[in-house]
Design a protein around this motif. Structure first.
Motif, PDB file in Angstrom:
ATOM      1  N   GLY A   8      36.668  41.191  48.957  1.00  0.00           N
ATOM      2  CA  GLY A   8      37.367  40.078  48.326  1.00  0.00           C
ATOM      3  C   GLY A   8      36.897  39.843  46.906  1.00  0.00           C
ATOM      4  N   GLN A   9      35.595  39.957  46.678  1.00  0.00           N
ATOM      5  CA  GLN A   9      35.053  39.766  45.337  1.00  0.00           C
ATOM      6  C   GLN A   9      35.540  40.867  44.398  1.00  0.00           C
ATOM      7  OE1 GLN A   9      33.511  37.252  44.017  1.00  0.00           O
ATOM      8  NE2 GLN A   9      33.245  38.237  42.019  1.00  0.00           N
ATOM      9  N   LEU A  10      35.585  42.104  44.902  1.00  0.00           N
ATOM     10  CA  LEU A  10      36.073  43.208  44.078  1.00  0.00           C
ATOM     11  C   LEU A  10      37.546  43.014  43.740  1.00  0.00           C
ATOM     12  CD1 LEU A  10      35.702  45.950  42.727  1.00  0.00           C
ATOM     13  CD2 LEU A  10      36.175  47.032  44.945  1.00  0.00           C
ATOM     14  N   ARG A  11      38.343  42.635  44.720  1.00  0.00           N
ATOM     15  CA  ARG A  11      39.769  42.433  44.466  1.00  0.00           C
ATOM     16  C   ARG A  11      39.980  41.302  43.453  1.00  0.00           C
ATOM     17  NH1 ARG A  11      44.692  40.269  48.109  1.00  0.00           N
ATOM     18  NH2 ARG A  11      46.357  41.317  46.985  1.00  0.00           N
ATOM     19  N   LYS A  12      39.169  40.284  43.525  1.00  0.00           N
ATOM     20  CA  LYS A  12      39.277  39.168  42.572  1.00  0.00           C
ATOM     21  C   LYS A  12      39.012  39.662  41.153  1.00  0.00           C
ATOM     22  CE  LYS A  12      37.314  34.607  41.553  1.00  0.00           C
ATOM     23  NZ  LYS A  12      36.326  33.576  41.998  1.00  0.00           N
ATOM     24  N   LEU A  13      37.986  40.480  40.968  1.00  0.00           N
ATOM     25  CA  LEU A  13      37.677  41.010  39.644  1.00  0.00           C
ATOM     26  C   LEU A  13      38.779  41.934  39.146  1.00  0.00           C
ATOM     27  CD1 LEU A  13      33.864  41.843  40.004  1.00  0.00           C
ATOM     28  CD2 LEU A  13      34.876  40.083  38.534  1.00  0.00           C
TER      29      LEU A  13
ATOM     30  N   PRO B 269      48.583  40.214  41.616  1.00  0.00           N
ATOM     31  CA  PRO B 269      47.206  40.509  42.026  1.00  0.00           C
ATOM     32  C   PRO B 269      47.062  41.976  42.385  1.00  0.00           C
ATOM     33  CG  PRO B 269      48.390  39.416  43.789  1.00  0.00           C
ATOM     34  CD  PRO B 269      49.293  39.381  42.593  1.00  0.00           C
ATOM     35  N   ALA B 270      45.827  42.416  42.504  1.00  0.00           N
ATOM     36  CA  ALA B 270      45.554  43.798  42.875  1.00  0.00           C
ATOM     37  C   ALA B 270      46.078  44.092  44.275  1.00  0.00           C
ATOM     38  CB  ALA B 270      44.054  44.068  42.807  1.00  0.00           C
ATOM     39  N   CYS B 271      46.699  45.252  44.436  1.00  0.00           N
ATOM     40  CA  CYS B 271      47.152  45.717  45.752  1.00  0.00           C
ATOM     41  C   CYS B 271      45.990  46.430  46.442  1.00  0.00           C
ATOM     42  CB  CYS B 271      48.324  46.687  45.613  1.00  0.00           C
ATOM     43  SG  CYS B 271      49.739  46.005  44.741  1.00  0.00           S
ATOM     44  N   LEU B 272      45.959  46.341  47.747  1.00  0.00           N
ATOM     45  CA  LEU B 272      44.857  46.892  48.529  1.00  0.00           C
ATOM     46  C   LEU B 272      45.387  47.752  49.655  1.00  0.00           C
ATOM     47  CD1 LEU B 272      41.765  46.842  49.303  1.00  0.00           C
ATOM     48  CD2 LEU B 272      42.301  44.808  50.679  1.00  0.00           C
ATOM     49  N   LEU B 273      44.796  48.942  49.820  1.00  0.00           N
ATOM     50  CA  LEU B 273      45.090  49.771  50.986  1.00  0.00           C
ATOM     51  C   LEU B 273      43.785  50.099  51.691  1.00  0.00           C
ATOM     52  CD1 LEU B 273      44.256  53.046  50.517  1.00  0.00           C
ATOM     53  CD2 LEU B 273      46.178  52.917  48.959  1.00  0.00           C
ATOM     54  N   GLY B 274      43.886  50.398  52.992  1.00  0.00           N
ATOM     55  CA  GLY B 274      42.705  50.727  53.769  1.00  0.00           C
ATOM     56  C   GLY B 274      42.915  52.018  54.532  1.00  0.00           C
ATOM     57  N   PRO B 275      41.920  52.441  55.298  1.00  0.00           N
ATOM     58  CA  PRO B 275      42.046  53.671  56.076  1.00  0.00           C
ATOM     59  C   PRO B 275      43.203  53.653  57.064  1.00  0.00           C
ATOM     60  CG  PRO B 275      39.750  52.990  55.946  1.00  0.00           C
ATOM     61  CD  PRO B 275      40.575  51.859  55.405  1.00  0.00           C
TER      62      PRO B 275
ATOM     63  N   ILE C  90      33.392  45.442  37.317  1.00  0.00           N
ATOM     64  CA  ILE C  90      34.193  46.029  38.404  1.00  0.00           C
ATOM     65  C   ILE C  90      33.501  47.255  38.961  1.00  0.00           C
ATOM     66  CG2 ILE C  90      36.325  47.309  38.840  1.00  0.00           C
ATOM     67  CD1 ILE C  90      37.722  45.283  36.970  1.00  0.00           C
ATOM     68  N   ALA C  91      32.976  48.116  38.096  1.00  0.00           N
ATOM     69  CA  ALA C  91      32.281  49.316  38.562  1.00  0.00           C
ATOM     70  C   ALA C  91      31.052  48.961  39.395  1.00  0.00           C
ATOM     71  CB  ALA C  91      31.896  50.195  37.373  1.00  0.00           C
ATOM     72  N   LEU C  92      30.287  47.981  38.945  1.00  0.00           N
ATOM     73  CA  LEU C  92      29.096  47.563  39.686  1.00  0.00           C
ATOM     74  C   LEU C  92      29.468  46.956  41.032  1.00  0.00           C
ATOM     75  CD1 LEU C  92      26.982  46.027  36.764  1.00  0.00           C
ATOM     76  CD2 LEU C  92      26.603  48.219  37.933  1.00  0.00           C
ATOM     77  N   GLN C  93      30.533  46.139  41.044  1.00  0.00           N
ATOM     78  CA  GLN C  93      30.969  45.542  42.310  1.00  0.00           C
ATOM     79  C   GLN C  93      31.528  46.601  43.247  1.00  0.00           C
ATOM     80  OE1 GLN C  93      30.511  42.356  43.376  1.00  0.00           O
ATOM     81  NE2 GLN C  93      31.341  43.070  45.355  1.00  0.00           N
ATOM     82  N   ALA C  94      32.229  47.603  42.701  1.00  0.00           N
ATOM     83  CA  ALA C  94      32.736  48.698  43.538  1.00  0.00           C
ATOM     84  C   ALA C  94      31.579  49.458  44.182  1.00  0.00           C
ATOM     85  CB  ALA C  94      33.599  49.639  42.701  1.00  0.00           C
ATOM     86  N   ARG C  95      30.530  49.696  43.418  1.00  0.00           N
ATOM     87  CA  ARG C  95      29.349  50.362  43.989  1.00  0.00           C
ATOM     88  C   ARG C  95      28.737  49.516  45.100  1.00  0.00           C
ATOM     89  NH1 ARG C  95      24.242  51.437  40.178  1.00  0.00           N
ATOM     90  NH2 ARG C  95      24.146  49.180  40.395  1.00  0.00           N
TER      91      ARG C  95
ATOM     92  N   LYS D 111      45.849  47.917  40.304  1.00  0.00           N
ATOM     93  CA  LYS D 111      46.211  46.743  39.491  1.00  0.00           C
ATOM     94  C   LYS D 111      47.091  47.185  38.328  1.00  0.00           C
ATOM     95  CE  LYS D 111      46.251  42.613  37.648  1.00  0.00           C
ATOM     96  NZ  LYS D 111      47.183  42.944  36.528  1.00  0.00           N
ATOM     97  N   VAL D 112      48.326  46.659  38.276  1.00  0.00           N
ATOM     98  CA  VAL D 112      49.238  47.005  37.198  1.00  0.00           C
ATOM     99  C   VAL D 112      48.713  46.433  35.878  1.00  0.00           C
ATOM    100  CG1 VAL D 112      51.590  46.791  36.307  1.00  0.00           C
ATOM    101  CG2 VAL D 112      51.209  47.057  38.770  1.00  0.00           C
ATOM    102  N   LEU D 113      48.675  47.290  34.846  1.00  0.00           N
ATOM    103  CA  LEU D 113      48.220  46.876  33.514  1.00  0.00           C
ATOM    104  C   LEU D 113      49.385  46.542  32.610  1.00  0.00           C
ATOM    105  CD1 LEU D 113      45.475  49.606  33.082  1.00  0.00           C
ATOM    106  CD2 LEU D 113      45.104  47.186  33.566  1.00  0.00           C
ATOM    107  N   TYR D 114      50.450  47.315  32.683  1.00  0.00           N
ATOM    108  CA  TYR D 114      51.691  46.982  31.980  1.00  0.00           C
ATOM    109  C   TYR D 114      52.848  47.688  32.661  1.00  0.00           C
ATOM    110  CZ  TYR D 114      51.107  51.430  29.356  1.00  0.00           C
ATOM    111  OH  TYR D 114      50.938  52.730  28.983  1.00  0.00           O
ATOM    112  N   GLY D 115      54.057  47.199  32.410  1.00  0.00           N
ATOM    113  CA  GLY D 115      55.238  47.738  33.062  1.00  0.00           C
ATOM    114  C   GLY D 115      55.419  47.166  34.462  1.00  0.00           C
ATOM    115  N   THR D 116      56.332  47.765  35.201  1.00  0.00           N
ATOM    116  CA  THR D 116      56.635  47.345  36.568  1.00  0.00           C
ATOM    117  C   THR D 116      56.576  48.553  37.492  1.00  0.00           C
ATOM    118  OG1 THR D 116      58.124  45.601  35.772  1.00  0.00           O
ATOM    119  CG2 THR D 116      58.354  46.264  38.072  1.00  0.00           C
ATOM    120  N   LEU D 117      55.907  48.389  38.625  1.00  0.00           N
ATOM    121  CA  LEU D 117      55.805  49.439  39.631  1.00  0.00           C
ATOM    122  C   LEU D 117      56.478  48.986  40.916  1.00  0.00           C
ATOM    123  CD1 LEU D 117      52.073  50.585  39.324  1.00  0.00           C
ATOM    124  CD2 LEU D 117      54.085  51.696  38.343  1.00  0.00           C
ATOM    125  N   ARG D 118      57.241  49.882  41.517  1.00  0.00           N
ATOM    126  CA  ARG D 118      57.739  49.663  42.868  1.00  0.00           C
ATOM    127  C   ARG D 118      56.866  50.479  43.807  1.00  0.00           C
ATOM    128  NH1 ARG D 118      62.803  51.101  42.403  1.00  0.00           N
ATOM    129  NH2 ARG D 118      63.541  48.977  42.036  1.00  0.00           N
TER     130      ARG D 118
END
Length: 247
Positions: A31-36, A144-150, A8-13, A99-106
């Motif tokens: 898309g590849q980063l979000r998949k990982l 799945p991972a949530c995504l925000l942009g500028p 993930i770190a390498l793909q983020a870079r 990306k939620v690891l445990y629990g529930t987030l609103r």
């Protein structure tokens, strides 16, 4: 073989190395980063068996575990005590994945409407601006991972629901006040109120399974009042227990 968090770190870079220059990250790399990121589980960051509710009510409501940071992105884990919230805040010119690891987030996501800032109302020091409530949804470890942009869902509030919660967080580029990327806090405001008393943003109702798509989520214009960091919110720190990341 590289661990998932190392990948993930390498793909983020790779994804964000040109952030701030040119058109920004490509859809393919993002898309590849979000998949990982969507594959991450507690064991990938050393948090298996780590839930430890603080029943005394003492200590910070939110804790951060730093994994790594470069000029183009930061990577870490946030831990929220039961009922804790990260107040409505922005990410100027930044992308983010959660990306939620445990629990529930609103999570409530807002889009800023440019050119709508107005002077401070009576009894307040912060400016007000128009925004669109883009989505409100609850997310768990299977989401799945949530995504925000500028410009898309760049403002959001994160609340732990029904217990403690943790999430992996990527911001690109990292916050840097010296480069115009400071964090600002907001709450919902009514133009009919001389001295606003509205609760923090994110109190709107609605639901959506995916905050990047807004499926079933409200499309509602609101006024947001910029406020100082709330007195009941602060973030502590603790060591990251997971696999080492080299970047």
């Amino acid at each position: 073989m590289p661990t998932l968090i190392q990948k993930i770190a390498l793909q983020a870079r790779q994804t964000f190395r040109s952030t701030g220059v040119g058109p920004g990250p490509s859809a393919e790399n993002l898309g590849q980063l979000r998949k990982l990121v969507s594959q991450v589980r507690v064991e990938d960051v050393g948090l298996e068996g780590s839930r430890r509710s603080n029943k005394s009510g003492k200590g910070p409501p939110v804790t951060y575990m730093h994994i790594c940071e470069t000029p183009c992105f930061s990577l870490g884990v946030f831990l929220l005590r039961p009922g804790a919230s990260i107040p409505l805040h922005d990410h100027p010119g930044m992308h983010g994945l959660l990306k939620v690891l445990y629990g529930t987030l609103r999570i409530s996501g807002f889009d800023r409407l440019e050119g709508t800032e107005q002077p401070s109302p009576p009894c307040q020091s912060g400016a007000v601006r128009r925004a669109v409530l883009r989505s409100v949804g609850e997310f768990g470890d299977q989401s799945p991972a949530c995504l925000l942009g500028p410009h898309r869902e760049n403002l959001h509030q994160i609340c732990a629901v029904g217990g403690e919660a943790a999430f992996l967080d990527i911001l690109a580029p990292p916050y840097d006040p010296s480069d115009g990327r400071d964090c600002h806090y907001y709450k919902l405001w009514s133009p009919t109120a001389a001295c606003p008393t509205a609760s923090p943003g994110g109190g709107a109702e609605g639901s959506g399974e995916d905050s990047t798509a807004g499926g079933g989520a409200p499309q509602k214009e609101v006024w947001l009042l910029e406020i100082p960091q709330p007195d009941d919110f602060w973030c502590g720190g603790e060591p990251y227990p997971g696999p080492r990341v080299s970047i």
